[in-house]
Design a protein around this motif. Structure first.
Motif, PDB file in Angstrom:
ATOM      1  N   ASP A 183       0.933  -1.166   0.170  1.00  0.00           N
ATOM      2  CA  ASP A 183      -0.150   0.025  -0.033  1.00  0.00           C
ATOM      3  C   ASP A 183       0.948   1.385   0.082  1.00  0.00           C
ATOM      4  OD1 ASP A 183      -2.415  -1.416   0.089  1.00  0.00           O
ATOM      5  OD2 ASP A 183      -2.392  -1.418   2.199  1.00  0.00           O
ATOM      6  N   SER A 184       2.035   1.109  -0.259  1.00  0.00           N
ATOM      7  CA  SER A 184       3.043   2.286  -0.450  1.00  0.00           C
ATOM      8  C   SER A 184       2.654   3.248  -1.313  1.00  0.00           C
ATOM      9  CB  SER A 184       4.502   1.860  -0.306  1.00  0.00           C
ATOM     10  OG  SER A 184       4.739   1.167   0.831  1.00  0.00           O
ATOM     11  N   SER A 185       3.058   4.341  -1.178  1.00  0.00           N
ATOM     12  CA  SER A 185       2.747   5.481  -1.978  1.00  0.00           C
ATOM     13  C   SER A 185       3.682   5.551  -3.295  1.00  0.00           C
ATOM     14  CB  SER A 185       2.584   6.726  -1.543  1.00  0.00           C
ATOM     15  OG  SER A 185       2.752   7.886  -2.401  1.00  0.00           O
ATOM     16  N   VAL A 186       3.003   5.205  -4.460  1.00  0.00           N
ATOM     17  CA  VAL A 186       4.146   5.406  -5.758  1.00  0.00           C
ATOM     18  C   VAL A 186       4.742   6.795  -5.840  1.00  0.00           C
ATOM     19  CG1 VAL A 186       4.213   5.342  -8.389  1.00  0.00           C
ATOM     20  CG2 VAL A 186       2.660   3.606  -6.987  1.00  0.00           C
ATOM     21  N   ILE A 187       4.076   7.678  -5.538  1.00  0.00           N
ATOM     22  CA  ILE A 187       4.538   8.972  -5.728  1.00  0.00           C
ATOM     23  C   ILE A 187       5.623   9.515  -4.573  1.00  0.00           C
ATOM     24  CG2 ILE A 187       4.041  11.633  -5.622  1.00  0.00           C
ATOM     25  CD1 ILE A 187       2.927  10.298  -8.031  1.00  0.00           C
ATOM     26  N   GLU A 188       5.254   9.057  -3.521  1.00  0.00           N
ATOM     27  CA  GLU A 188       6.349   9.346  -2.390  1.00  0.00           C
ATOM     28  C   GLU A 188       7.719   8.451  -2.779  1.00  0.00           C
ATOM     29  OE1 GLU A 188       4.981   8.276   1.725  1.00  0.00           O
ATOM     30  OE2 GLU A 188       3.324   9.726   1.462  1.00  0.00           O
ATOM     31  N   PHE A 189       7.464   7.287  -3.387  1.00  0.00           N
ATOM     32  CA  PHE A 189       8.744   6.474  -3.687  1.00  0.00           C
ATOM     33  C   PHE A 189       9.445   7.171  -4.895  1.00  0.00           C
ATOM     34  CE2 PHE A 189      10.555   3.499  -6.914  1.00  0.00           C
ATOM     35  CZ  PHE A 189      11.521   3.111  -6.089  1.00  0.00           C
ATOM     36  N   ILE A 190       8.811   7.719  -5.740  1.00  0.00           N
ATOM     37  CA  ILE A 190       9.486   8.363  -7.008  1.00  0.00           C
ATOM     38  C   ILE A 190      10.135   9.582  -6.240  1.00  0.00           C
ATOM     39  CG2 ILE A 190       9.033   9.980  -8.845  1.00  0.00           C
ATOM     40  CD1 ILE A 190       6.840   7.700  -9.914  1.00  0.00           C
ATOM     41  N   GLU A 191       9.341  10.467  -5.592  1.00  0.00           N
ATOM     42  CA  GLU A 191       9.975  11.811  -4.680  1.00  0.00           C
ATOM     43  C   GLU A 191      11.154  11.293  -4.041  1.00  0.00           C
ATOM     44  OE1 GLU A 191       9.377  14.819  -5.025  1.00  0.00           O
ATOM     45  OE2 GLU A 191       8.019  14.554  -6.766  1.00  0.00           O
ATOM     46  N   SER A 192      11.346  10.039  -3.576  1.00  0.00           N
ATOM     47  CA  SER A 192      12.632   9.787  -2.988  1.00  0.00           C
ATOM     48  C   SER A 192      13.793   9.322  -3.853  1.00  0.00           C
ATOM     49  CB  SER A 192      12.434   8.623  -1.676  1.00  0.00           C
ATOM     50  OG  SER A 192      12.400   7.106  -2.538  1.00  0.00           O
ATOM     51  N   VAL A 193      13.637   9.129  -4.910  1.00  0.00           N
ATOM     52  CA  VAL A 193      14.814   9.212  -5.864  1.00  0.00           C
ATOM     53  C   VAL A 193      15.685  10.241  -5.977  1.00  0.00           C
ATOM     54  CG1 VAL A 193      15.168   8.719  -8.373  1.00  0.00           C
ATOM     55  CG2 VAL A 193      13.293   7.606  -7.257  1.00  0.00           C
ATOM     56  N   ASP A 252      12.361  10.989 -15.117  1.00  0.00           N
ATOM     57  CA  ASP A 252      12.382   9.647 -15.843  1.00  0.00           C
ATOM     58  C   ASP A 252      11.137   8.773 -15.161  1.00  0.00           C
ATOM     59  OD1 ASP A 252      13.959  10.586 -18.047  1.00  0.00           O
ATOM     60  OD2 ASP A 252      15.532   9.115 -17.647  1.00  0.00           O
ATOM     61  N   ALA A 253      11.333   8.693 -14.017  1.00  0.00           N
ATOM     62  CA  ALA A 253      10.352   7.886 -13.270  1.00  0.00           C
ATOM     63  C   ALA A 253       8.819   8.232 -13.570  1.00  0.00           C
ATOM     64  CB  ALA A 253      10.652   7.750 -11.831  1.00  0.00           C
ATOM     65  N   TYR A 254       8.673   9.656 -13.256  1.00  0.00           N
ATOM     66  CA  TYR A 254       7.520  10.349 -13.728  1.00  0.00           C
ATOM     67  C   TYR A 254       6.993  10.179 -15.328  1.00  0.00           C
ATOM     68  CZ  TYR A 254       6.678  12.424  -9.147  1.00  0.00           C
ATOM     69  OH  TYR A 254       6.584  12.558  -7.927  1.00  0.00           O
ATOM     70  N   LYS A 255       7.915  10.351 -16.072  1.00  0.00           N
ATOM     71  CA  LYS A 255       7.624   9.802 -17.638  1.00  0.00           C
ATOM     72  C   LYS A 255       7.136   8.474 -17.653  1.00  0.00           C
ATOM     73  CE  LYS A 255      10.962  13.365 -19.672  1.00  0.00           C
ATOM     74  NZ  LYS A 255      12.170  13.220 -20.234  1.00  0.00           N
ATOM     75  N   LEU A 256       7.696   7.620 -17.271  1.00  0.00           N
ATOM     76  CA  LEU A 256       7.312   6.069 -17.391  1.00  0.00           C
ATOM     77  C   LEU A 256       6.322   5.856 -16.517  1.00  0.00           C
ATOM     78  CD1 LEU A 256      11.072   4.638 -16.599  1.00  0.00           C
ATOM     79  CD2 LEU A 256       9.904   4.658 -18.814  1.00  0.00           C
ATOM     80  N   LEU A 257       6.090   6.316 -15.467  1.00  0.00           N
ATOM     81  CA  LEU A 257       4.803   6.275 -14.611  1.00  0.00           C
ATOM     82  C   LEU A 257       3.684   6.667 -15.558  1.00  0.00           C
ATOM     83  CD1 LEU A 257       3.421   5.940 -12.020  1.00  0.00           C
ATOM     84  CD2 LEU A 257       3.335   8.166 -11.624  1.00  0.00           C
ATOM     85  N   ASP A 258       3.703   7.717 -16.345  1.00  0.00           N
ATOM     86  CA  ASP A 258       2.613   8.323 -17.367  1.00  0.00           C
ATOM     87  C   ASP A 258       2.560   7.167 -18.658  1.00  0.00           C
ATOM     88  OD1 ASP A 258       2.079  10.436 -15.644  1.00  0.00           O
ATOM     89  OD2 ASP A 258       3.332  11.955 -17.162  1.00  0.00           O
ATOM     90  N   ILE A 259       3.504   6.920 -18.968  1.00  0.00           N
ATOM     91  CA  ILE A 259       3.408   5.852 -20.149  1.00  0.00           C
ATOM     92  C   ILE A 259       3.080   4.596 -19.869  1.00  0.00           C
ATOM     93  CG2 ILE A 259       5.021   4.703 -21.539  1.00  0.00           C
ATOM     94  CD1 ILE A 259       7.026   6.968 -22.002  1.00  0.00           C
ATOM     95  N   PHE A 260       3.457   3.917 -18.947  1.00  0.00           N
ATOM     96  CA  PHE A 260       3.062   2.873 -18.268  1.00  0.00           C
ATOM     97  C   PHE A 260       1.396   2.847 -17.874  1.00  0.00           C
ATOM     98  CE2 PHE A 260       7.328   1.421 -18.054  1.00  0.00           C
ATOM     99  CZ  PHE A 260       7.292  -0.036 -18.077  1.00  0.00           C
ATOM    100  N   ASN A 310      19.603   3.579 -19.281  1.00  0.00           N
ATOM    101  CA  ASN A 310      20.007   4.589 -18.564  1.00  0.00           C
ATOM    102  C   ASN A 310      19.055   5.832 -18.267  1.00  0.00           C
ATOM    103  OD1 ASN A 310      22.736   3.742 -17.960  1.00  0.00           O
ATOM    104  ND2 ASN A 310      23.225   4.072 -20.001  1.00  0.00           N
ATOM    105  N   LYS A 311      18.507   6.165 -19.431  1.00  0.00           N
ATOM    106  CA  LYS A 311      17.240   7.331 -19.330  1.00  0.00           C
ATOM    107  C   LYS A 311      16.404   7.219 -20.455  1.00  0.00           C
ATOM    108  CE  LYS A 311      20.685  10.752 -21.837  1.00  0.00           C
ATOM    109  NZ  LYS A 311      21.733   9.690 -21.913  1.00  0.00           N
ATOM    110  N   VAL A 312      15.083   7.751 -20.269  1.00  0.00           N
ATOM    111  CA  VAL A 312      14.083   7.839 -21.357  1.00  0.00           C
ATOM    112  C   VAL A 312      14.663   8.110 -22.595  1.00  0.00           C
ATOM    113  CG1 VAL A 312      11.949   8.208 -21.736  1.00  0.00           C
ATOM    114  CG2 VAL A 312      12.248   7.528 -19.331  1.00  0.00           C
ATOM    115  N   ALA A 313      15.501   9.086 -22.659  1.00  0.00           N
ATOM    116  CA  ALA A 313      15.895   9.714 -23.885  1.00  0.00           C
ATOM    117  C   ALA A 313      16.710   8.941 -24.762  1.00  0.00           C
ATOM    118  CB  ALA A 313      16.630  10.976 -23.627  1.00  0.00           C
ATOM    119  N   ASP A 314      17.208   7.569 -24.277  1.00  0.00           N
ATOM    120  CA  ASP A 314      17.983   6.626 -25.084  1.00  0.00           C
ATOM    121  C   ASP A 314      17.211   5.862 -25.745  1.00  0.00           C
ATOM    122  OD1 ASP A 314      20.393   8.027 -24.021  1.00  0.00           O
ATOM    123  OD2 ASP A 314      20.371   6.200 -22.335  1.00  0.00           O
ATOM    124  N   ILE A 315      15.808   5.485 -25.424  1.00  0.00           N
ATOM    125  CA  ILE A 315      14.742   4.775 -26.074  1.00  0.00           C
ATOM    126  C   ILE A 315      13.918   5.299 -26.836  1.00  0.00           C
ATOM    127  CG2 ILE A 315      15.347   2.915 -24.127  1.00  0.00           C
ATOM    128  CD1 ILE A 315      12.407   3.834 -23.189  1.00  0.00           C
TER     129      ILE A 315
END
Length: 140
Positions: A10-20, A28-36, A112-117
């Protein structure tokens, strides 16, 4: 009995991304979150302490080992971003040929990063993985 380490929490996805720590990796994690999210139609859930998963399926191997896992997911790790797709799907290898800069492990694809793909290929990989797993494990 074997106990699965990676379970839905039940952990927060947003809190986890903010901890990166690294700002680009967080972006990139936010970009991937939107894409997925857009591609699967599933809400993001935390699986274990560091995997962001979408959907889930129940698997059972011939050995008797069984459990639940996300259909697809990702994790913004320190070194690289791990992408989780179905293994055993021959179409995955075909799609990866046009994916862009990446490496593969047994179950993960690392970038490495979203820009590479190529994001269009990422979306195709996500869709193919979800379809493959739903056909392979139709119980869920």
């Amino acid at each position: 009995m074997y106990e699965l380490k990676t379970k839905e929490t039940d952990s927060s996805v947003i809190e986890f991304i903010e901890s990166v720590d690294h700002p680009r990796k967080r972006e990139d994690a936010y970009k991937l979150l939107d894409i997925f999210t857009d591609t699967t139609g599933y809400e993001a859930k935390m699986w274990g302490p560091s995997i962001i998963g979408f959907g889930k399926y129940h698997y059972k191997y011939a050995s008797g080992h069984e459990g639940d896992a996300p259909l697809v997911g990702f994790s913004p790790r320190k070194a690289k971003i791990s992408l989780y797709f179905a293994t055993g799907d021959t179409q995955r290898d075909e799609l990866l040929k046009n994916f862009g800069k990446h490496t593969t492990g047994k179950a993960c694809v690392y970038i490495n990063k979203v820009a590479d793909i190529h994001v269009d290929v990422l979306k195709a990989l996500i869709k193919q993985s979800v379809t493959f797993l739903k056909e392979t494990y139709p119980n869920e």
